[in-house]
Design an enzyme around this catalytic site. Sequence first.
Site, short mmCIF file in Angstrom:
data_model
loop_
_atom_site.label_atom_id
_atom_site.label_comp_id
_atom_site.label_asym_id
_atom_site.label_seq_id
_atom_site.Cartn_x
_atom_site.Cartn_y
_atom_site.Cartn_z
N CYS A 143 0.82 -1.22 0.00
CA CYS A 143 0.00 0.00 0.00
C CYS A 143 0.85 1.26 0.00
O CYS A 143 0.64 2.17 -0.79
CB CYS A 143 -0.93 0.00 1.21
SG CYS A 143 -1.94 1.49 1.32
N CYS A 179 -1.47 1.83 -2.93
CA CYS A 179 -2.44 2.92 -2.72
C CYS A 179 -1.81 4.30 -2.70
O CYS A 179 -2.30 5.22 -3.36
CB CYS A 179 -3.17 2.71 -1.39
SG CYS A 179 -3.45 1.02 -0.91
N LYS A 190 -0.02 5.37 -6.04
CA LYS A 190 -1.10 5.45 -7.02
C LYS A 190 -1.91 6.73 -6.87
O LYS A 190 -2.20 7.43 -7.84
CB LYS A 190 -1.98 4.20 -6.87
CG LYS A 190 -3.22 4.12 -7.75
CD LYS A 190 -4.44 4.74 -7.12
CE LYS A 190 -4.81 4.19 -5.77
NZ LYS A 190 -5.43 2.88 -5.76
N TYR A 231 -9.94 -2.61 -10.14
CA TYR A 231 -9.45 -1.34 -9.59
C TYR A 231 -8.23 -0.83 -10.35
O TYR A 231 -8.20 0.29 -10.85
CB TYR A 231 -8.96 -1.53 -8.15
CG TYR A 231 -9.96 -1.71 -7.06
CD1 TYR A 231 -10.22 -0.68 -6.17
CD2 TYR A 231 -10.60 -2.92 -6.87
CE1 TYR A 231 -11.09 -0.85 -5.11
CE2 TYR A 231 -11.48 -3.10 -5.82
CZ TYR A 231 -11.72 -2.06 -4.94
OH TYR A 231 -12.58 -2.24 -3.90
N GLU A 238 -7.89 2.48 -12.70
CA GLU A 238 -7.14 3.61 -12.14
C GLU A 238 -5.96 4.00 -13.03
O GLU A 238 -5.73 5.19 -13.29
CB GLU A 238 -6.67 3.26 -10.73
CG GLU A 238 -7.83 3.21 -9.74
CD GLU A 238 -7.46 2.62 -8.39
OE1 GLU A 238 -8.24 2.79 -7.44
OE2 GLU A 238 -6.40 1.96 -8.28
N HIS A 286 -25.46 23.13 1.92
CA HIS A 286 -25.73 23.72 0.61
C HIS A 286 -24.80 24.89 0.32
O HIS A 286 -24.53 25.69 1.21
CB HIS A 286 -27.19 24.20 0.56
CG HIS A 286 -27.59 24.74 -0.77
ND1 HIS A 286 -27.86 23.92 -1.85
CD2 HIS A 286 -27.74 26.01 -1.21
CE1 HIS A 286 -28.16 24.67 -2.88
NE2 HIS A 286 -28.11 25.95 -2.52
N GLU A 324 -25.18 16.83 -0.29
CA GLU A 324 -26.55 17.03 0.18
C GLU A 324 -27.56 16.20 -0.60
O GLU A 324 -28.68 15.96 -0.13
CB GLU A 324 -26.94 18.51 0.14
CG GLU A 324 -27.05 19.10 -1.25
CD GLU A 324 -27.47 20.58 -1.21
OE1 GLU A 324 -28.40 20.91 -0.46
OE2 GLU A 324 -26.85 21.38 -1.93
#
Length: 494
Positions: A68, A73, A76, A208, A212, A467, A472
Amino acid sequence: MARKMLVDGEAPVADGEQYDYDLFVIGAGSGGVRGSRTAASFGAKVAICELPFHPISSDWQGGHGGTCVIRGCVPKKILVYGASFRGEFEDSKNFGWEINGDINFNWKKLLENKTNEIVRLNGVYQRILGNSGVTMIEGAGSLVDAHTVEVSQSDGSKQRYTAKHILIATGSRAQRVNIPGKELAITSDEALSLEELPKRAVILGGGYIAVEFASIWRGMGAEVDLFYRRELPLRGFDDEMREVVARNLEGRGIKLHPGTNLSELSKTADGIKVVTDKGEELIADVVLFATGRTPNSDRLNLQAAGVEVDQIGAIKVDEYSRTSAPSVWAVGDVTNRINLTPVALMEATCFSKTVFGGQQVKPDYRDVPCAVFSIPPLSVVGLSEQQALEEAKGDILVFTSSFNPMKNSISKRQEKTVMKLVVDAETDRVLGASMCGPDAPEIIQGIAVALKCGATKASFDSTVGIHPSAAEEFVTMRTLTRRVSPTSKPKTNL
């Protein structure tokens, strides 16, 4: 004498029998580091072994932080950030930014900065272990028996250590497709450290990593062809959201080749010649195999301790991460449960609490969120519509929202954000949530807390939104998109 294990069924240690350590950990990736330092915090005497650092892994190269941090991760995500600027530059024009002349991209600068960061993180993990009182040993670990680890060096020297408990956290490695010319392809390890940025890239795979890297290389200006066997990429995700991702990839200029495999690679003067199983031919500068990973277990000599593995080499464990050998445990990708870094961290924490902390704690795999860092990203938590129907006793309510983000209304980018909630019709409980659009992982992480707490659709509806924000929409989706029964097939209407 080692600390007494706190799990039922343990054979008592014979009087006078001693071990070098209470816990010996093989592999200093995310799971191994978490397990060792958590165990040390409970007072255990802990050692951990790891291979010497290098950005690209091999039989004798690895590094503290594991896949990772060093070749997964983290690097990447750094490249995703770099690739995202292409779209930002395009979008900025309608916001008044006048960019005159060419915008040049320096791949080598990004590569250097990426490497500097993972070198820094490798040192951070070493300091974390040192500050926790964990003994660090460099080399490749393997089992001699259920209480003995042998650590080997590349020069052939070996040293043995005994431990009351052994934790295996060796992760997984990228695998290659067995076709003629496979040696011309690279895996994600090499893709993160290419000396030159490819102008023409072919990627095989629909998961994945494939999606990616397609986004990364396209964002940096390369021509990208993505080949995968299924009709849509990202098998296992919600079908509706898979369609959204596929549209976005094509919208960003990536050429998709569904239902297509590669059959042969060969070297030519112009680059790598790629031949598909449909007879198509094209030339690429780089071919990436992103066709899955396999557990890193073949060099561990597991049979010496009676540790069982499945047909792909994944270590078999019980619900507490205990193997078939009572003193040997395993966490993370090497067990092939849910192969995500945060899951390995959870499993390792539960292991340490169970064995050394006096708490019977097993990992909870319900509502584990995840993200695909495509551009824009996809993030999900809970059940997909298909999974919900498989598990449902009654009808499922599906709420969706597809809209132009405010930023796109000015930039004129034709790319919608899509959100989805899957709800149990009888209990009103939200079973799953998914989003494809900017900031999706940041938003879904918060939604994951709500699902973990058992939130209902009424809870979402009664929550005041922020908002203006995309988030939302999750608390304003009040119009039912469709009601689906377990006997019917989910339909896509986006």
